[in-house]
Design an enzyme around this catalytic site. Structure first.
Site, PDB file in Angstrom:
ATOM      1  N   ASP A  65       0.866  -1.175   0.000  1.00 26.02           N
ATOM      2  CA  ASP A  65       0.000   0.000   0.000  1.00 26.02           C
ATOM      3  C   ASP A  65       0.904   1.226   0.000  1.00 26.02           C
ATOM      4  OD1 ASP A  65      -2.337   1.610   0.423  1.00 26.02           O
ATOM      5  OD2 ASP A  65      -1.730   1.797   2.504  1.00 26.02           O
ATOM      6  N   THR A  98      -3.009   5.115  -3.767  1.00 28.28           N
ATOM      7  CA  THR A  98      -1.938   5.869  -3.117  1.00 28.28           C
ATOM      8  C   THR A  98      -0.607   5.666  -3.830  1.00 28.28           C
ATOM      9  OG1 THR A  98      -1.783   4.024  -1.590  1.00 28.28           O
ATOM     10  CG2 THR A  98      -2.948   5.961  -0.841  1.00 28.28           C
ATOM     11  N   THR A  99      -0.426   4.474  -4.414  1.00 25.49           N
ATOM     12  CA  THR A  99       0.804   4.234  -5.174  1.00 25.49           C
ATOM     13  C   THR A  99       0.750   5.011  -6.485  1.00 25.49           C
ATOM     14  OG1 THR A  99       0.593   1.993  -4.315  1.00 25.49           O
ATOM     15  CG2 THR A  99       2.376   2.393  -5.834  1.00 25.49           C
ATOM     16  N   ASP A 401      -8.676  -0.508   2.543  1.00 23.79           N
ATOM     17  CA  ASP A 401      -8.683   0.026   1.172  1.00 23.79           C
ATOM     18  C   ASP A 401      -9.987  -0.308   0.454  1.00 23.79           C
ATOM     19  OD1 ASP A 401      -6.285   1.168   1.482  1.00 23.79           O
ATOM     20  OD2 ASP A 401      -5.262   0.125  -0.142  1.00 23.79           O
TER      21      ASP A 401
END
Length: 533
Positions: A65, A98-99, A401
């Site tokens: 994550d 988020t990546t 998530d």
């Protein structure tokens, strides 16, 4: 005789003529930020790798994550810290992607670097990037498919796409419906937002991930106190949440009471009994039959004599409730925290159909189910199981998530195809529109459009495909009007990802692009770094 050479006196405004420094500062900032984004590039997508992080306390975290990895990375450079903040902002706003947002920022910075080398002014680049990002979000909203929250299948598909890149991907068929159901249970009346604090994730080591269960009610990890023979199951429970101690008062730390006469000793014990009995009777008088006692530091929260009285009165006792659980318990059972025995009245109690202690996978938990009061919001608890702490922590992050993805769909009820399809489509449209622009902005739009292709390229690289072939094939398909063509890892090539059920909420992509553009803008506007004393 040699003439004295006059030393070159720099004019007083030479500092402004020194053009090199701002360029160097910008280059250093861009390099530092891109180094961070390259570090997590490999963990994008379903075939992405995981990172192992050793924290300063010696704890080991395994995760892919983006926000978690960046949060624990020791990033010292101030410009690179901005990437960490962008990833955290995306985590708050959308919860997923988020990546992608860190990788996009790195790629846009690369584009900005190329434009700076052409001699274009940084403010121009930054502002054109923001306009391009605004246009990109419009394109994304146009190509999205509206859904309704009654369409449970679509919600589950979106959640399972989010889970597909995690360690728990083989359990996604089981965890996705769980995430969807828990969000739909705690949705607000207007149906446009979800407070994820109403969903409590409880981690228990033991068992496997597929033993994770959803409880509509409250789950306590503390055990029922049984050493006095009290009940472990109460139907039609009236729950009291107390913040005082049911034990005899003690003198302060530095004071002692010296008793040298056994009659006085008896008197003290009698007083203690009477004191405790009085408290227990008051509790029983208010028809309370389940007692949750907050953890206490200085005195015992409840002593053996009090437990004996409470078990005689048939009251179930759970002690050591943490302070941060009090708010959740008060919200979900409808009981108000009671700080003093004189305030212990019936109207401060919560009610539930059943409170019982059950054993599952080798550890005991207390379940409070069937909470019926009218004035409280429903809350749910998810008991996450895992074989060890590493798997358990990653499973909790993955479920979080997935919950965020469903929350995004509640906020903005639209889905787009995943697998790099939206980025290629936006890139194609922006490249087309760039030709209609005049001057410098045309260059900037083209670079912005090319920078977006980093997502499909990275997905292809991580899946072991040839990125050039795949991205060229995607461009070709999008030119021919296949809006939803993206990279399908199952087919190891380009295909229509919308029909393959690789879906993501449109909010994830739009917030990623606008956050990345904002971050690039703030990095480009820095032209000097000063150190304060």
């Amino acid at each position: 005789m040699s003439a004295q050479v006059a030393p070159l006196v720099a004019p007083s405004n030479a500092t402004f003529k020194d053009k090199e420094k701002p360029q160097e500062v910008r280059k250093a900032n861009i390099l530092a930020a891109r180094a961070v984004s390259d570090a997590i590039r490999t963990s994008l997508g379903p075939k992405g790798m995981d990172k192992m992080i050793r924290t300063k306390t010696g704890e080991i975290i395994i995760s892919n994550d983006g926000a978690t990895i960046l949060k624990h990375m020791a990033v010292l450079h101030p410009a690179a810290r901005m990437l960490v903040d962008v990833s955290a902002a995306q985590d708050v706003e959308a919860g997923d992607g988020t990546t992608s947002v860190a990788i996009l920022t790195g790629s846009l910075l690369g584009a900005a670097d190329r434009l700076l080398n052409k001699g274009i002014h940084p403010t121009l680049i930054a502002e054109s990037f923001q306009r391009a990002a605004h246009r990109a979000t419009e394109v994304l909203l146009d190509m999205s498919t509206k859904i309704s929250l009654d369409d449970r299948e679509q919600l589950i598909r979106a959640a399972s796409t989010s889970l597909s890149s995690k360690i728990v991907s083989q359990f996604s068929s089981f965890l996705s419906p769980l995430a969807v159901d828990s969000v739909l249970k705690v949705i607000n009346e207007e149906g446009n937002n979800v407070d994820l604090n109403d969903i409590r994730l409880i981690k228990k080591v033991g068992g496997t991930i597929d033993e994770t269960e959803l409880v509509s009610g409250v789950v306590l990890t503390q055990n029922v106190v049984k050493n006095a023979g009290g009940p472990t199951r109460i139907e039609k429970a009236r729950i009291g949440l107390v913040q005082f101690q049911i034990s005899p008062p003690k003198p302060d730390m530095e004071n002692n009471v010296v008793v040298n006469d056994y009659r006085q000793m008896d008197k003290i014990l009698k007083e203690e009994r009477a004191y405790l009995l009085n408290i227990c009777k008051k509790i029983k008088k208010s028809k309370c039959n389940v007692l949750l006692i907050q953890k206490s530091i200085l005195r015992d929260a409840v002593n053996d004599l009090a437990l004996h009285f409470l078990s005689k009165l048939n009251i179930l006792v759970v002690k050591d409730i943490e302070r941060d659980e009090i708010e959740f318990l008060a919200k979900s059972t409808g009981c108000k925290p009671i700080a003093d025995i004189d305030n212990f009245t019936e109207d401060r109690l919560g009610s539930a159909d059943l409170v019982e202690e059950i054993e599952s996978s080798g550890s005991k938990i207390v379940k409070i189910t069937g909470i019926t009061s009218k004035n409280i919001k429903p809350t749910v608890s998810v008991i996450v199981r895992g074989a060890n702490h590493l798997v358990l922590d990653e499973a909790e992050r993955s479920i979080h998530d997935a919950l965020c993805v469903v929350r995004c769909l509640v906020k903005e009820k639209a889905l787009i195809a995943g697998g790099g399809a939206p980025e290629v489509e936006v890139s194609r449209i922006l490249t087309k529109e760039a030709t209609k622009l005049s001057g410098v902005e045309q260059f900037v739009y083209q670079e912005f459009a090319q920078a977006l292709e980093v997502i499909p390229t990275t997905l292809a690289e991580n899946a072991g495909l040839n990125p050039i072939n795949v991205v060229t094939d995607l461009r070709n398909r999008h030119e021919n009007g296949e809006k939803n063509a993206g990279i399908s890892v199952r087919r190891s090539g380009a295909s229509n990802t919308y029909d393959e059920h690789v879906l993501q909420p449109v909010l994830v992509s739009t917030s990623a692009i606008s956050l990345a553009a904002e971050c690039v803008k703030s990095i480009l506007r820095i032209d000097d770094i000063q150190f304060s004393r």
